[in-house]
Design a protein around this motif. Structure first.
Motif, mmCIF file in Angstrom:
data_model
loop_
_atom_site.group_PDB
_atom_site.id
_atom_site.type_symbol
_atom_site.label_atom_id
_atom_site.label_comp_id
_atom_site.label_asym_id
_atom_site.label_seq_id
_atom_site.Cartn_x
_atom_site.Cartn_y
_atom_site.Cartn_z
ATOM 1 N N ALA A 18 -9.050 11.223 -14.043
ATOM 2 C CA ALA A 18 -7.950 11.586 -13.149
ATOM 3 C C ALA A 18 -7.348 10.350 -12.499
ATOM 4 N N ALA A 19 -8.209 9.402 -12.079
ATOM 5 C CA ALA A 19 -7.714 8.178 -11.454
ATOM 6 C C ALA A 19 -6.873 7.364 -12.415
ATOM 7 N N GLN A 20 -7.305 7.264 -13.674
ATOM 8 C CA GLN A 20 -6.530 6.526 -14.656
ATOM 9 C C GLN A 20 -5.195 7.211 -14.956
ATOM 10 N N GLN A 21 -5.187 8.532 -14.988
ATOM 11 C CA GLN A 21 -3.954 9.264 -15.327
ATOM 12 C C GLN A 21 -2.892 9.118 -14.242
ATOM 13 N N ILE A 22 -3.303 9.163 -12.983
ATOM 14 C CA ILE A 22 -2.305 9.090 -11.901
ATOM 15 C C ILE A 22 -2.158 7.674 -11.352
ATOM 16 N N GLY A 23 -2.977 6.739 -11.814
ATOM 17 C CA GLY A 23 -2.811 5.339 -11.445
ATOM 18 C C GLY A 23 -3.326 4.969 -10.078
ATOM 19 N N VAL A 24 -4.476 5.513 -9.678
ATOM 20 C CA VAL A 24 -5.073 5.153 -8.397
ATOM 21 C C VAL A 24 -6.514 4.720 -8.639
ATOM 22 N N ASN A 25 -7.145 4.172 -7.600
ATOM 23 C CA ASN A 25 -8.536 3.750 -7.702
ATOM 24 C C ASN A 25 -9.451 4.967 -7.688
ATOM 25 N N GLU A 26 -10.538 4.872 -8.443
ATOM 26 C CA GLU A 26 -11.461 6.009 -8.525
ATOM 27 C C GLU A 26 -12.084 6.321 -7.169
ATOM 28 N N SER A 27 -12.269 5.306 -6.338
ATOM 29 C CA SER A 27 -12.856 5.536 -5.015
ATOM 30 C C SER A 27 -11.958 6.429 -4.154
ATOM 31 N N LEU A 62 -7.801 18.697 3.978
ATOM 32 C CA LEU A 62 -6.494 18.656 3.305
ATOM 33 C C LEU A 62 -5.910 20.051 3.120
ATOM 34 N N VAL A 63 -6.755 21.037 2.876
ATOM 35 C CA VAL A 63 -6.278 22.409 2.696
ATOM 36 C C VAL A 63 -5.708 22.957 3.993
ATOM 37 N N LYS A 64 -6.304 22.612 5.132
ATOM 38 C CA LYS A 64 -5.883 23.161 6.422
ATOM 39 C C LYS A 64 -4.644 22.478 6.991
ATOM 40 N N CYS A 65 -4.420 21.207 6.652
ATOM 41 C CA CYS A 65 -3.311 20.470 7.267
ATOM 42 C C CYS A 65 -1.991 20.763 6.547
ATOM 43 N N LYS A 66 -0.896 20.246 7.107
ATOM 44 C CA LYS A 66 0.417 20.386 6.484
ATOM 45 C C LYS A 66 0.461 19.634 5.161
ATOM 46 N N LYS A 67 1.242 20.169 4.226
ATOM 47 C CA LYS A 67 1.311 19.542 2.906
ATOM 48 C C LYS A 67 1.967 18.173 2.946
ATOM 49 N N ILE A 111 -7.097 16.226 -6.769
ATOM 50 C CA ILE A 111 -8.442 16.812 -6.730
ATOM 51 C C ILE A 111 -8.610 17.855 -7.820
ATOM 52 N N ASP A 112 -7.587 18.704 -7.998
ATOM 53 C CA ASP A 112 -7.651 19.713 -9.064
ATOM 54 C C ASP A 112 -7.767 19.050 -10.433
ATOM 55 N N LEU A 113 -7.038 17.944 -10.619
ATOM 56 C CA LEU A 113 -7.104 17.230 -11.893
ATOM 57 C C LEU A 113 -8.485 16.608 -12.100
ATOM 58 N N ARG A 135 0.837 -1.188 0.000
ATOM 59 C CA ARG A 135 0.000 0.000 0.000
ATOM 60 C C ARG A 135 0.877 1.245 0.000
ATOM 61 N N GLN A 136 0.468 2.228 -0.756
ATOM 62 C CA GLN A 136 1.247 3.455 -0.882
ATOM 63 C C GLN A 136 0.500 4.607 -0.221
ATOM 64 N N ALA A 137 1.219 5.415 0.506
ATOM 65 C CA ALA A 137 0.633 6.581 1.177
ATOM 66 C C ALA A 137 0.934 7.831 0.365
ATOM 67 N N TYR A 138 -0.057 8.690 0.262
ATOM 68 C CA TYR A 138 0.079 9.931 -0.499
ATOM 69 C C TYR A 138 -0.084 11.114 0.457
ATOM 70 N N ASP A 139 0.767 12.124 0.278
ATOM 71 C CA ASP A 139 0.680 13.284 1.157
ATOM 72 C C ASP A 139 -0.417 14.236 0.695
ATOM 73 N N ALA A 140 -0.690 15.236 1.516
ATOM 74 C CA ALA A 140 -1.796 16.158 1.247
ATOM 75 C C ALA A 140 -1.576 16.949 -0.031
ATOM 76 N N ALA A 141 -0.319 17.316 -0.324
ATOM 77 C CA ALA A 141 -0.043 18.076 -1.542
ATOM 78 C C ALA A 141 -0.398 17.263 -2.788
ATOM 79 N N TYR A 142 -0.073 15.965 -2.775
ATOM 80 C CA TYR A 142 -0.391 15.095 -3.909
ATOM 81 C C TYR A 142 -1.912 14.942 -4.048
ATOM 82 N N LYS A 143 -2.611 14.786 -2.922
ATOM 83 C CA LYS A 143 -4.061 14.618 -2.970
ATOM 84 C C LYS A 143 -4.753 15.863 -3.505
ATOM 85 N N LEU A 144 -4.269 17.048 -3.101
ATOM 86 C CA LEU A 144 -4.866 18.291 -3.600
ATOM 87 C C LEU A 144 -4.644 18.446 -5.098
#
Length: 428
Positions: A29-38, A50-55, A18-20, A6-15
């Motif tokens: 977006a899920a297909q482009q970055i290689g993650v599950n749509e869920s 995610l916006v409020k926490c550290k990147k 989301i923009d994508l 399992r791979q962990a993604y930081d808040a900056a990557y998740k944001l």
């Protein structure tokens, strides 16, 4: 099938994901970055957090508050206590929480130490040590700074005052012992002692003054005594005593005669001079103003609370001066022979020794350091700055300079605090 890591993604990557997704849709977006749509859908629901926490945050771990209303009231109570300047301990937190829990009819709340630690972490609180209050800037400090600089520059232009006739004076409180506040030591030891003579709180005052061209006037020391010490003092320093060991109206008269009169052209008083001082009471009495005017000088008083921006000595000189003073004290502690009282207490350095340290420390301050202080305070203009730099250029190759990295080790937490004199208990 082999288990995939399992791979962990930081808040900056998740944001960014989301923009994508907003631009192209969740599936694309899920297909482009290689993650599950869920995962994209879940991240979009968490966008506010995610916006409020550290990147660099990768997961929102930790239990949520079981009693959110209680903890919100506790947070408001803590903020109220701290706004009034009152201290709050963890014991007080737990007692207050139990009181609130009783009022809210929460029967299973115990308010233990583990809950207290989790509460502090959830609310972004921690136990902090009390700090020294530094110099506070007035609300209109920018306007006052601009007004002072304009006044000083206008007086210099109108009266054709050169850098050699722009003088700054400041008092520096010092002690007979100057130990470090931190030292290298073995881990785990409960006590860390530093050897001194026991005079860390025996104060005296050193009065420094210099010109915008980098020239240094004779220093003056004021010891906290009633009578003059019967010692032979080195030449080049003015020694005075009074009950408070601090600058007053009488000491100002002495300084104007013995030190200020030694400035270039100060004996005949033919050229106008600009004397820059802070707003200490002894500097602004009517008698002192008349005495300064009699020396063919104009007073420029620095607005209160702005000396760290407008006083050249505070900006660039006082710190390296104190560094050398501490170095001289440490050398005396290591090398010189000491005398002891009948009870075995080490005697402090003599007044003559202290005066010798002051002279060495004052001599170690370079002309370029002084000129930089006037330049950063913007008391001299570009043309005057160039003239002052030319006149002090030859000093850069003389004497030992103190590296900036070393200077940073001696930053005092009271460097910028206002000083109003010494207490009566310090009288020797």
């Amino acid at each position: 099938m082999p288990k995939t890591r399992r791979q962990a993604y930081d808040a900056a990557y998740k944001l960014a994901a989301i923009d994508l997704a907003v631009e192209k849709g969740n599936r694309a977006a899920a297909q482009q970055i290689g993650v599950n749509e869920s995962m994209i859908r879940r991240w979009r629901k968490q966008r506010g957090e995610l916006v409020k926490c550290k990147k660099s945050t990768k997961a929102f771990r930790g239990c949520k508050a079981r009693w959110p209303q209680l903890e919100n009231e506790m947070e408001d109570w803590v903020n109220t206590q701290r706004a009034d300047g009152r201290g709050v301990s963890t014991v007080q937190l737990r007692l207050k929480a139990r009181t609130i829990a009783t009022r809210l009819k929460i029967d299973d709340f115990k308010g233990g130490q583990s809950w207290c630690c989790r509460f502090l972490r959830r609310k972004g609180l921690s136990l902090r040590a009390r700090t020294t209050l530094c110099q506070q800037l007035p609300p209109d400090f920018q306007e006052k700074m601009m007004s002072f600089r304009n006044y000083a520059q206008e007086q210099v232009a109108e009266n054709l005052i050169g850098p050699q006739n722009i003088i700054n004076m400041d008092e520096v409180p010092l002690t007979f012992d100057l130990p470090l506040t931190r030292t290298v030591n073995k881990k785990g030891e409960s006590s860390v002692a530093l050897k001194t003579t026991g005079h860390e709180k025996t104060h005296f005052t050193c009065v420094l003054s210099c010109t915008a061209s980098g020239e240094k006037l004779p220093p003056m020391v004021i010891f906290k005594r009633i009578t003059m010490p019967k010692e032979k003092f080195p030449r080049g320093i003015v020694v005075q005593v009074n009950k408070k060991g601090w600058m007053d109206e009488k000491m100002m008269d002495t300084w104007l005669t013995e030190c200020y009169g030694k400035r270039p052209g100060g004996f005949f008083r033919r050229t106008k001079a600009l004397l820059v001082m802070d707003s200490m009471r002894a500097h602004i009495t009517e008698k002192v103003k008349k005495s300064v005017t009699a020396t063919n000088s104009i007073i420029a008083i620095i607005p209160g609370g702005t000396t760290k921006y407008l006083q050249p000595l505070d900006i660039s000189v006082n710190r390296p001066f104190k560094v050398v003073m501490r170095d001289e004290w440490e050398r005396w502690m290591v090398d010189d022979e000491k005398s002891f009282t009948k009870t075995g207490r080490m005697r402090r350095a003599t007044f003559a020794d202290v005066c010798q340290w002051v002279l060495k420390a004052w001599d170690a301050v370079k002309k370029s350091t002084i000129i930089n202080g006037f330049r950063k305070a913007e008391i001299i203009t570009g043309a005057d700055d160039a003239t002052a730099t030319d006149s002090g250029a030859e000093s850069d190759t003389s004497g030992d300079s103190v590296p900036e990295a070393i200077l940073n080790l001696f930053i005092s937490d009271t460097e910028e605090s206002d000083f109003s004199g010494f207490s009566a208990s310090d009288v020797e």
